[in-house]
Structure formats: structure tokens, C-alpha cells
Design an enzyme around this catalytic site. Structure first.
Site, mmCIF file in Angstrom:
data_model
loop_
_atom_site.group_PDB
_atom_site.id
_atom_site.type_symbol
_atom_site.label_atom_id
_atom_site.label_comp_id
_atom_site.label_asym_id
_atom_site.label_seq_id
_atom_site.Cartn_x
_atom_site.Cartn_y
_atom_site.Cartn_z
ATOM 1 N N HIS B 262 67.580 27.978 -37.353
ATOM 2 C CA HIS B 262 68.990 28.371 -37.340
ATOM 3 C C HIS B 262 69.219 29.631 -38.192
ATOM 4 C CE1 HIS B 262 73.377 27.430 -37.073
ATOM 5 N NE2 HIS B 262 73.403 28.048 -38.251
ATOM 6 N N GLU B 263 68.755 29.597 -39.430
ATOM 7 C CA GLU B 263 68.987 30.733 -40.334
ATOM 8 C C GLU B 263 68.221 31.976 -39.869
ATOM 9 O OE1 GLU B 263 71.423 30.418 -42.227
ATOM 10 O OE2 GLU B 263 71.553 28.222 -42.264
ATOM 11 N N HIS B 266 70.442 33.887 -37.600
ATOM 12 C CA HIS B 266 71.347 34.748 -38.386
ATOM 13 C C HIS B 266 70.592 35.971 -38.911
ATOM 14 C CE1 HIS B 266 74.926 32.265 -38.497
ATOM 15 N NE2 HIS B 266 74.312 31.230 -39.048
#
Lengths: 493, 493
Positions: B262-263, B266
Site C-alpha cells: 500500500h505505502e 503512495h
């Protein structure tokens, strides 16, 4: 009524906040930052440094400083005002164009030096260095004009307030009369003793664990600091959050261990600066020499002493077990070995002052305009031969190009190392008298009384007193180099 | 001639330098800082934030913004000017007293919440929250007056420019018609399938190694970023040096692994923002929704897809070997399990929107003054029952007190999570059409074409286009929630 002094306090608190961010971002740059972050980080730090300079040198600050002189202030406030004035004058003195020019020339010289040093390229390096020297001389002239001192003294005073080359010439002149002979004697003496270099590898995680245990023993407050890795060990961060670093090498563990002990000395000073004045200049460490006195007291006076080495031997043993050269007696010898060499940062405590004096004499002459950059190599070789008996002709890399200090114009800094060693010897000697059980305490691993003494006499005072006052209050006299000589003779002869 | 626009660029570059330091010091605070550093760090960061606010809202900036509107600017410059104006207006709109009051009330509420949540103390919490709501309503009113929007829309627009509650009501209204039923069906279906929870412990260093390998696979640039640990995972730092975090739990490894994926979504967005405009507002990520679309595209569209899970299975296997529940087929099932629960951050991708819609409906009514803080618990229980079929009466801790967002007045943020999920589905679907070999590529672990597509269509544009334009350029239509539904039905039915 809001006083000028209170305005000044608010301004310096603000500056300390900027300094906090700059210290942490600087630490991160040396320990955590991936390579591609470098340019953006440099720009961000430069922006903050410009801002701090503007805030500190604002016209209003100059006016408040004048007005505050007529306000009713207590002793601590007066000391704070003195330190504020000092910072203001040091910053406001230089035209911004010179600050910028010097910073650029320094960055260029340092950047190229990283490659040139490896290539032994004195020609290339000296070209950049000439520009740094030219600008440092300009800076020194402006500072000297303002204070009425000599050029070199004006630079020296930035790192070691109150110190002059006149005093240094006496201190170092005395050292030169007995140090080379002492060195020779000790080397001769140690030649007769066997000392075994233990073979690696020394697991890096185990070295780190050993470092942490030793820091614990030395009272490092882990709630207010950390240990990390960087290519050059340093003590950074802020008093509330002190970041020390070391570097590891699998082949041997003594330099990481001693590095940790040294930086822990700096760290405990920072961690114990006066809490209630934090953010104000009076809370800052007194000088670079006094800072170094704490790290060298930890590393040399305490750390390389027989009772301390005995007391941490079980920690070493727990990490690295029995191996040849790691018995207790050889472990002590390893930490007290004297061997003149080319490199300052690797030097033992007897050779070290020779490295410093050599640099002091050269940089003083350089700043005073008595010599030029191209004279450095010959002087270097001559003095290395004279003070340490080592031939360095043609080896610039391990000669006059070995340090980072001159690359960005840090002239006047070197003497603080040896001043620190002298202060350390004097302070430790005095603590020894004040605490009759000290040697036994150390052997038992109980350092409480020593740290209380340092807290009482050095740490808690920040910059409240001048260096002379501080040392006089602590030891009953100002700097007396006899203690350093006595320490070396006691330990090594 | 120096233009107003160039003055603005210099000002925003300066702000980006301050933001750099604040981002790194903030990252350090969450990952590295020892406890005693907290107060000094908060003060230093607050100082910088005051400074940034002053620089951004200076009268001169307002004048330059007016003048620059008459200068000859190209498309990118116009977009940059639009984003500058947006930042200026958002900051200049609020009186400093309100900013400060809200920041204090938020800090107080959040600080107390950390204890109150554990104690299930709704009474205590709601008292602080009332004050935060009161000030958030004031803020919303001021913003609404300036833009002519509703109060809630004015807050929403800060995180998701161009989004309105009218549009959200349509999007979420549609979701509510099919999501609860889909959820029920999938839960029923999965009941019939066996899924084994593999037993720990999962060594933390091995989890970290797995995370790093997966990041590598996902194209994270380790020269311009790092992976560390924090109690709540986040993506911080700056585009030149992106710092992502995760957290580890020895009992299971999937949440650290999925957190990293997920990160990394980003991070890759940040690392690939337009290099030549960095420091200017036009280089920033488009919106929180678009940012979340990248993390959710990585985590849900790609990360939880069968071919991707198959492709990283050997990495998992290499770290944790054969153990019950860690065969390939069960590994896939584990990552596609659907199970409605109390906690938003633990929710699967079908339940998640229900958590968001519930919060959206409550916070909108709260800001618009239709309900009061004391109405929250009953509404929460009612909606949890209706949307997820879960009884939460009396459990504030795992109910309306579970999130940090409201504690410091972050009303208007929650919808961006589900907008992100919808954008992600639409973008991934489009990439699938544009790259005919994509599913095979993924199975082979070759993500080059996918990343090129994202770079081409999203990352390189920063804030140059409006969200609608960006999505329309990328996919040929503006936000269309049908893709999200289709994705869920395809994967889970």
C-alpha cells in the site's frame, strides 16, 4: 512592560527551534538519507541557515542588545546577554556576500577533495584551497578589525572564546620541549612488551551491542538519545535528543568501542546542559575545547585507564568470547598502545598533540599571510619529521590532505583538540582528589560520583561562566598543562 | 524584468524547503525519536509551521497573485498559479486566532483520546470533541462563505478539490444499493471454502526482508527512499527522498506485507512526480483521493490479484518456508478473505466502503449542524447494523472512537478513501485494456508496462490538471463507480 531582554529571549528561542530542525535534518543526512536526497536536503538546510542568519542579525536585535545592557538583569541573564551579543557580533560582522562566497568555495573545495584525496592530487586540491584561504583571510581581517585581535586569533576565538595564539604558543611551546622525547621513550618501552592483535571477524551486531552496554555503563540517557552509524563518528541532535554515531569494521572492534566512549562523553555534556535555560545561548556548551575535554575525559582519562578497561572487560568477553589477544591483560595493552603514525584521527594520546601543533603552526602562518598554500607540503614534511620522526614527502593523501577542516575554511579549530586533552587531564586529576574512592569505584563499574562531580562542576553551567572561570571554579586554577604531562608520564612511563 | 509570477515561484520554493525539513523531522518523530525529544520537537515543528503560514499568507503574496493573473504564462505556469492561489486562499481565509484555537483543541482532544479510547470513555471524549466540532464548524463557515459552497463541501474541497457532497451522495447512494447484498453473498460463498490461518511466529527480520523484496518488485527507488517502522504505517518524506513505514507483528505477516505494498503505491507516485517542477505547487500530488488511488491500485487491484500473489509467492516461501496454510492456494485465499468487522483499518475491500459511508454521513450532518456530538453513538450503531450487520452498541472504543481523524478536526477526509478505491478500479481496468499482456506480465512478475502506463497517465502530471481532467485524460471518462462494482463482483463472486 516587555523588556528588550525578553524580546531577545524570544528571538533566541526561535533560533533554537530552527537549530533543532537543522540538527535533526543534518543527523539524518549523515545516518539515514538515501543518496538521491542530497541536493534537496542541502537546499532546505541552506534555506534555514539563511533564515537563521537573517533573524539573528536583524537590526532590531542589535538595538535590543544595546537597550538590554541598561536593564536590571541577574547573573544568569547577564551571562545570557553576553552570549547573545557574542553570537550577534560574530554573525553581523560579515557581509552576506562573503558568507555566501565562502560557503560556496568551501563546498566546492570539500566536494572535490573527496576525489582528489584518493588520487593524491595536491595540484588540483591546492587550487581550490587557495580560494578558501583567500576568503578565510578576508573573514579573519574583518573579525580582527572589529575586536582588535590578530587575524588568526579572531578565528580561534569563534571556537574557543578567550583563547589566543599567544597563550597557545606558550602551551604548545612547552609541549614541544618534552613530547617528542616522551614519545620516543614510550615507543622504546613498549617495543619490549608483547602485544597481540586479536584476529577478526568481529560481528557488527555484537560490536553494536557492546557499544550500547558501554553507553549504559557511562550513563547515556536512551530516553533522550540514540546510537547510529555514519561514515565519520559525531555527536549531533539537540540536548533533549542527542544523536551519537560510530562506524564499524569487521576486522577490529576497538575503534568502534572507543568511538562510542568518546561520543558518549560529548553526549552526556549535551544531555546535562542546564534544562531550565535550554533554548537560550547561556545553556550552550561552553566551547569546543570544553566539549572535547568531556569526550577525552571519557575516552582517554577514564576509558583507557586500567581500572575502567578491567571493569568493561566482562562486557567485551561476553560479546567476543575467548580468542587469542582478548585476554584481559592484552585488552588493556591494546588500548594503551603508542605508535606514531601518519593519520591524526588514528593517533594515540601521546602522538595526537604533535599532529595538532603541526596544523596549528601551519594554519596560523597561513591566515596571518606568512606563508602561502604552496608552502604547506614542505612545512608538513619537515614538521612530521621533527615532531613524530615520520617521512611523509610526496604523500599528500596521508599528509596535508587528510583532514576535512581546511577544505571548508575551518581554520582555528584544530587547537581545541589538544586544549580538550589538557582540560580533561586537569579535570580528571581534580575529580580524583575530590573523590578519594574514585579509582576503586571505576574498577567496580560505579561511576556515579564521577558523573556527579562533572555535573556539579561542568555540565550544569552551560555557558554561564567564561572558560577560565569555569575551570578555575572546578579545579582551583585556570588551564595548567602540567596535569596533561603528568597523566601521560604516569600512564606510559 | 522580474515578474510577479517569478516572485511567487521563489516564495513557493522557499516554502517547499521548509516543508522538506518539517517532513523529515516529522518522519523522524514517528520512527526514530526517543521519548524525551517529543516536546522540543513539537515546539520546533510548530515554529516552522507558523513561519510557513506567515510566508504563504503575506500581503505581498496576495498582490503577486493578482498581478500574475495578467502576465503571459504558459499552461503549466497557469496550472501552477491556480494551485498557488488555492493554497494561499485556504490559508489566508482563516484568522490566526482560529487556526491556533483549533490546533490546540485538536491536540488536546487527540492527546486525551489515546487514553479515553482504551477506557471506552465516550463521556470524557465527547466533551473535547464538542469543542473541536465547534471550531471546525467555524472554519467550515468561513470557508463556505468565501466559496459559496455548503459548510461540509468547503472542508471536503481541501482534501479533494472539485468534489462535492452532491456528487458523493450519488456515488455513495449507488454503492449502498448493492454493497450490503454483495457483502452477504461473498461471506456466504467463502463460508463454504476452507481457509487456513497459518500459525506464527513470523520472524520480524524475515518480514522486513520480504517487504524489501516486494518493494523492489514494485519498482521502489531505494536511492530515493527508505522503509522503516512506526506504530501507524505512513508514506512521508519528500519526492526526492520518500520514507515509508510499516509495523510488524510476530503472529502474522500479511498485514505488514500488504501495508508495505500500500505505502509503496503512495511512494511511487511521490517518487515520480514531475522532477522539473519540484518545489512548485503544480508538482504536488493531485489530491488525497488520487494519492489513495495509487496505494489502493498497488494493494487491492494489483496486490490482492491472483496473478500477483502467485508471482510473489516464491518470495514468501523463501522467507517462511513450508508451513500449514502457506501453500500457494491458501496464500491467495488469505489475501482475498472477506469478513465484516468493527474496525475500518482492518476491513477487506468490500466492507471498507461501508465504514467510509457511515463516517461520511455522520460527519456531514455534524458539520452542517443537523446533529450534535451526543447523537453520534446511536447513529453509529444504527448504521453499522444497517450496512455491515454488526452490533456495536456501547462499544465506543471499537466504534465511533476508533479513528484519529475527528480528534483533530479532520472532517471531510474519510470520503477520499473510497474515492481512491473507485479511481483505482477505473484506472486499473483501463490499464488492462491498454496493455493486452498485463495479466500475463503480472503473473511473470514483469510490471514495467503497468508502471509506464501510470507514469504516463498519472504520476508525471502532478497537479497540472484538475482531478476530472486527469481521470478523463487517462481513462476517457470522469469518475465512473461501475468499475469498482465490476472489480468486486469479478474477484469475489
Amino acid at each position: 512592560m516587555t523588556t528588550a531582554y525578553s524580546h531577545l529571549c524570544a528571538t533566541f528561542t526561535r533560533l533554537s527551534h530552527y537549530n533543532h530542525l537543522s540538527a535533526i535534518a543534518g543527523w539524518d543526512m549523515a545516518t539515514m538519507m538515501p543518496s538521491a536526497g542530497s541536493q534537496a536536503r542541502s537546499e532546505a538546510l541552506a534555506e534555514l541557515s539563511v533564515l537563521s542568519h537573517q533573524v539573528l542579525t536583524a537590526k532590531q536585535v542589535g538595538e535590543w542588545l544595546k537597550q538590554a545592557g541598561n536593564e536590571a538583569l541577574n547573573d544568569v541573564e547577564l551571562a545570557n546577554l553576553r552570549e547573545m551579543r557574542r553570537q550577534y557580533q560574530q554573525s553581523a560582522l560579515l557581509p552576506e556576500s562573503l558568507v555566501q562566497e565562502k560557503s560556496l568555495a568551501g563546498a566546492r573545495c570539500e566536494h572535490a577533495w573527496r576525489v582528489q584525496r584518493r588520487a593524491n592530487d595536491w595540484e588540483g586540491f591546492s587550487e581550490n584551497l587557495r580560494e578558501v584561504v583567500r576568503l578565510s583571510r578576508q573573514e579573519a581581517s574583518l573579525r580582527a578589525d572589529a575586536t582588535g585581535s590578530s587575524r588568526y586569533d579572531a578565528l580561534l576565538d569563534m571556537y574557543e572564546p578567550g583563547m589566543t595564539s599567544k597563550k597557545l604558543d606558550v602551551l604548545f611551546g612547552d609541549l614541544k620541549t618534552w613530547l617528542p622525547e616522551l614519545l620516543q621513550k614510550v615507543v622504546e618501552k613498549q617495543k619490549a612488551e608483547s602485544c597481540i592483535i586479536p584476529a577478526g571477524p568481529f560481528d557488527i551486531e555484537k560490536q553494536r551491542q557492546l557499544g550500547l552496554k558501554v553507553m549504559e555503563r557511562l550513563g547515556f540517557n536512551f530516553d533522550a538519545g540514540r546510537l547510529d552509524v555514519s561514515s565519520h563518528p559525531f555527536c549531533g541532535g539537540v540536548p533533549q535528543d542527542v544523536r551519537i554515531t560510530t562506524r564499524y569494521n569487521e576486522d577490529e572492534f576497538l575503534s568502534s568501542m572507543m568511538g562510542v566512549i568518546h561520543e558518549t562523553g560529548h553526549a552526556r555534556y549535551e544531555q546535562n546542559l542546564p534544562k531550565k535555560w535550554l533554548g537560550q545561548p547561556v545553556s550552550n556548551a561552553r566551547s569546543m575545547g570544553i566539549h572535547e575535554s568531556q569526550s577525552l575525559l571519557f575516552e582517554m582519562q577514564l576509558g583507557c585507564s586500567e581500572p575502567f578497561l578491567r571493569s568493561i572487560y566482562p562486557l567485551v568477553n561476553a560479546q567476543f568470547g575467548e580468542r587469542k589477544g582478548l585476554d584481559e591483560s592484552n585488552f588493556i595493552k591494546l588500548n594503551q598502545r603508542v605508535q606514531p603514525g601518519l593519520i591524526r584521527v588514528d593517533a594515540d594520546e601521546i602522538s595526537y598533540p604533535a599532529h595538532v601543533i603541526l596544523r596549528y603552526e601551519i594554519e596560523k602562518a597561513l591566515i596571518e599571510g606568512e606563508i602561502e598554500v604552496e608552502d604547506i607540503p614542505a612545512l608538513w614534511s619537515h614538521k612530521m619529521q621533527e615532531y613524530l620522526g615520520i617521512d611523509t614527502v610526496g604523500d599528500y593523501r596521508n599528509g596535508c590532505m587528510q583532514d576535512i577542516h581546511w577544505t571548508d575554511g575551518g581554520f582555528g579549530y584544530f587547537p581545541t583538540y589538544t586544549l580538550g586533552a589538557m582540560y580533561a587531564a586537569q579535570l580528571f586529576q581534580c575529580a580524583n582528589h575530590a573523590i578519594p574512592t574514585l579509582q576503586d569505584d571505576i574498577a567496580r563499574g560505579d561511576l556515579t560520583a564521577l558523573f556527579q562531580w562533572l555535573q556539579q562542576n561542568i555540565w550544569q553551567h552551560g555557558s554561564r561562566f567564561s572558560t577560565d572561570q569555569l575551570i578555575n571554579n572546578a579545579t582551583g586554577e585556570t588551564l595548567n598543562p602540567a596535569y596533561f604531562r603528568q597523566h601521560l608520564e604516569n600512564r606510559y612511563l
